[in-house]
Design a protein around this motif. Structure first.
Motif, short mmCIF file in Angstrom:
data_model
loop_
_atom_site.label_atom_id
_atom_site.label_comp_id
_atom_site.label_asym_id
_atom_site.label_seq_id
_atom_site.Cartn_x
_atom_site.Cartn_y
_atom_site.Cartn_z
N SER A 1 0.83 -1.21 0.00
CA SER A 1 0.00 0.00 0.00
C SER A 1 0.86 1.26 0.00
O SER A 1 0.46 2.29 -0.55
CB SER A 1 -0.93 0.00 1.21
OG SER A 1 -0.18 -0.02 2.42
N PRO B 1 -4.59 3.29 -3.36
CA PRO B 1 -5.86 3.56 -2.68
C PRO B 1 -6.02 2.66 -1.46
O PRO B 1 -5.64 1.49 -1.47
CB PRO B 1 -6.91 3.24 -3.76
CG PRO B 1 -6.19 3.42 -5.06
CD PRO B 1 -4.78 2.98 -4.80
N GLY B 2 -6.56 3.23 -0.38
CA GLY B 2 -6.73 2.46 0.84
C GLY B 2 -5.53 2.50 1.75
O GLY B 2 -5.52 1.84 2.81
N ARG B 3 -4.49 3.25 1.40
CA ARG B 3 -3.30 3.35 2.26
C ARG B 3 -3.65 4.12 3.53
O ARG B 3 -4.66 4.85 3.58
CB ARG B 3 -2.19 4.07 1.50
CG ARG B 3 -2.55 5.50 1.16
CD ARG B 3 -1.53 6.16 0.27
NE ARG B 3 -1.96 7.51 -0.10
CZ ARG B 3 -2.75 7.80 -1.11
NH1 ARG B 3 -3.21 6.81 -1.88
NH2 ARG B 3 -3.10 9.04 -1.37
#
Length: 683
Positions: free
Chosen positions: A609, A629-631
């Motif tokens: 990530s 995305p989503g880090r």
């Protein structure tokens, strides 16, 4: 008696085995010497099979593999090598240590000279051998590998290789071998996209123990073998020219010298291997690590493809100059008959329709805009639809009466022929006689098929001869045109190894310029090859595999991880994109020296990530950070390259190096998908 060859932080110690069996590895590393003992005695093992011999032949070793296979004139296969002590020499001038040993075959027809060299300036040890026909008949060498490396690692071992294919080169893969052999290589006449000729070997499952690296400096067909004998204490790595597609023929008095193999020991694991390979490539192979041969390049291929015209090239040059580009390179399509990939290769003069006044208006226009001028060539290739092929159809590789094989609508010129090499030198000299051309991109876009010359005594050495011809022309370019930067390319990363790094300034790791896929390629590349040779472009191209969208910033930071280039269609960029690009080019100039010469560390992998590449110099540490995305909202990193006791300025605050590493790591918000973090030393 033993001989110690000192490296920057360790040693390589060679001993002589009893009964004239030859040089053996006694110790490799640092600290207390480990010594050696023969492998356990067994009824099927002769003594040479039990020893960590530096070099051996079939007929000397009978059970374990050997580096040399000889076909004698009387039909006997193999050689019984004897290494008399009086043929051993050792020198040490305080900087470089050299060990030399000579062997003779009991038949009197074969002589071998082994050379091992180490320098106190780095940790890489090099080896090669020369095999000489001392008889009065022909000798054939179905295998003529370079000297072997005996690694003090018992199975199971982890072997890291860099594998891939076109557009997916340099992927780090690990094979675990409890016992057995691992073979990688190329039959293509070039290094290949499939494997890079370098391995890292560690005891299986360890992450911070010792690691050993072995590389082959060879850009022709090659083979590398890792042999892990069952229930033994050593792993043997051998490499050399490919033993399936090449047979060396030695006439009486003739000699063959193998490519160099290189070995390095890192007590700090595979990360330590990376640092030591990079140091060697900068200190020994590079003619300079300065900016004179690493300009910021604009290449017009993606903008124009084969439709190369003066007006649109100069329009692109206007925008490239405004970005801060330092060299403008015209790619494929500038030469006679080159409207597509079906014609023109071999006819290396400006297309009269596209450039009725020659290249001068374009060269002058680029230089007037404050940039260097560069050009693309593919000297080893020829199209059937060309004047060169019409005049010299015998210059291409062909296997007797078999139909010729085209790839990308082209044949390969036989660089084992003296007349072909002389022709290539001639037209390159003529092209570069215009001293304003100071950047040359050498490409090679297909494998060699049907290599060899039927009926020629030395025709089965074609892959050696082709590589030697290529290297000869590359050395000519360096010697006669020292002001010309040479970029080595082969359909991307198809010909990258230490022999190529010794004759070029930068290399093109892949035709894949999609940013996330390119980041993965560069991650593997940097495990063995240094950033000062890694040419990388900002383009508009999509990813083939990892298709998560990215920002322009992400694309630039990927390309800023090495030698920055731009290959996008600048005519399609908006004013905002051009302004942002110019700003990022300016930022790259501020960190370029650290990127090219600093110590490289990686944080995670591109699949994570958050992934970062760190470059540490004396006065600056640079972090290129990439996210998905989503880090996490807040990213924390602990730099590994800071100078102990120093203080750094980070985002406007002054912090001690120890606090950054141990107590308070660099913490920041990754607002976009990529960020550049610079730590400046202030005391």
């Amino acid at each position: 008696m033993s001989w110690e060859l000192s490296t920057a932080s360790g040693r390589y110690v060679v001993d002589l085995a009893a009964d004239d069996l030859g040089p053996v590895l006694q110790d490799w590393g640092r600290g207390e010497p480990q010594g050696w003992e023969p492998e356990p005695l067994a009824s099927f093992l002769t003594l040479p099979d039990r020893l960590p011999l530096e070099y051996s032949a079939l007929g000397t070793r009978h059970v374990r593999g050997a580096e040399l296979v000889v076909e004698q004139p009387d039909g006997a296969l193999g050689a019984r090598l004897s290494w008399p002590a009086e043929q051993v020499a050792f020198s040490d001038d305080g900087r470089v240590s050299t060990f030399t040993a000579g062997a003779v075959d009991t038949s009197g027809r074969v002589a071998v000279t082994l050379v091992v060299e180490a320098s106190r300036e780095h940790d890489v040890v090099t080896k090669h051998v020369t095999v000489t026909n001392t008889g009065d008949g022909l000798l054939f060498l179905p295998r003529a590998f370079s000297p072997a490396w005996n690694l003090p690692v018992a199975g199971p071992v982890d072997v890291q290789v860099l594998a891939g294919h076109w557009s997916r080169e340099f992927q780090p893969l690990v094979a675990t071998l409890p016992a057995g052999e691992l073979s990688i290589g190329s039959r293509q006449g070039i290094t290949s996209h499939d494997y890079s000729p370098v391995v890292a070997v560690t005891s299986s499952g360890t992450t911070d123990g010792s690691a050993w690296g072995v590389a082959l400096a060879w850009c022709g067909s090659w083979r590398l073998l890792v042999d892990v004998p069952p229930f033994r204490s050593r792993t043997r790595v051998a490499a050399g020219v490919d033993d399936e597609s090449c047979v060396v023929t030695l006439e009486p008095g003739a000699s063959y010298t193998t490519p160099v193999t290189l070995g390095v020991h890192a007590p700090d694991g595979v990360d330590g291997l990376r640092r030591r390979w990079h140091d060697y490539e900068r200190d020994v192979l590079a003619r300079t690590v300065g900016l004179e041969h690493r300009p910021i390049v604009y290449n017009s291929w993606y903008a124009t493809k084969f439709d190369v015209r003066l007006d649109q090239q100069l329009a692109l040059a206007d925008r490239a100059a405004a970005l801060g580009v330092e060299a403008f390179v015209v790619d494929d399509g500038w030469f006679s008959g080159r409207d597509d990939d079906r014609g023109g290769l071999g006819d290396w003069w400006p297309d009269e329709r596209k450039f009725p006044d020659g290249l001068d208006p374009l060269v002058s226009g680029v230089i007037a805009r404050g940039m260097r001028f560069g050009i693309w060539v593919e000297p080893e290739a020829v199209n059937p639809r060309s004047r060169l092929y019409e005049a010299h159809p015998d210059w291409v590789y062909r296997a007797g009466e078999r139909p010729l094989v085209t790839v990308r609508n082209q044949y390969v010129l036989d660089f084992g022929r003296r007349e072909v090499v002389d022709w290539a030198k001639g037209w390159l000299r003529e092209l570069l006689s215009d001293e304003r051309i100071t950047y040359l991109k050498w490409d090679m876009n297909r494998p060699v098929s049907d290599g060899g010359r039927p009926g020629d005594l030395h025709g089965r050495e074609w892959s050696i001869q082709h590589a030697e011809g290529y290297l000869e022309v590359m050395r000519m370019l360096r010697d006669e045109f020292p002001h010309v930067t040479v970029e080595a390319c082969s359909g991307g990363g198809g010909r990258i190894d230490l022999s190529v790094l010794a004759v070029s300034d930068v290399v093109w790791p892949s035709d894949e310029t999609g940013p996330r896929d390119r980041l993965a390629i560069q991650h593997g590349f940097l495990s063995a090859y240094a950033p000062h040779v890694m040419s990388s472009w900002v383009t508009d191209e999509p990813d083939r595999l990892d298709t998560e969208p990215v920002s322009l910033e992400f694309r630039f930071l990927v390309a800023m991880a090495g030698v920055l280039g731009i290959g996008a269609d600048l005519g399609a960029w908006s004013p905002a994109e051009l302004a942002r690009g110019a700003g990022l080019v300016g930022r790259y100039r501020e960190i370029r020296e650290t990127v090219h010469t600093g110590r490289v560390e990686t944080h995670g992998t591109p699949a994570d990530s958050v992934y970062a590449v760190e470059y540490g110099g004396k006065d600056q540490t640079v972090l290129l950070v990439f996210g998905r995305p989503g880090r996490p909202d807040t990213v924390t990193l602990r730099p590994r390259t800071l100078v102990p006791g120093a203080r750094y300025c980070v985002e406007g605050r002054e912090v001690a190096a120890e606090d950054l590493v141990e107590g308070m790591p660099v913490a920041f918000t990754l607002a976009d998908d990529a960020d550049l973090v610079v730590l400046e030393r202030v005391g």
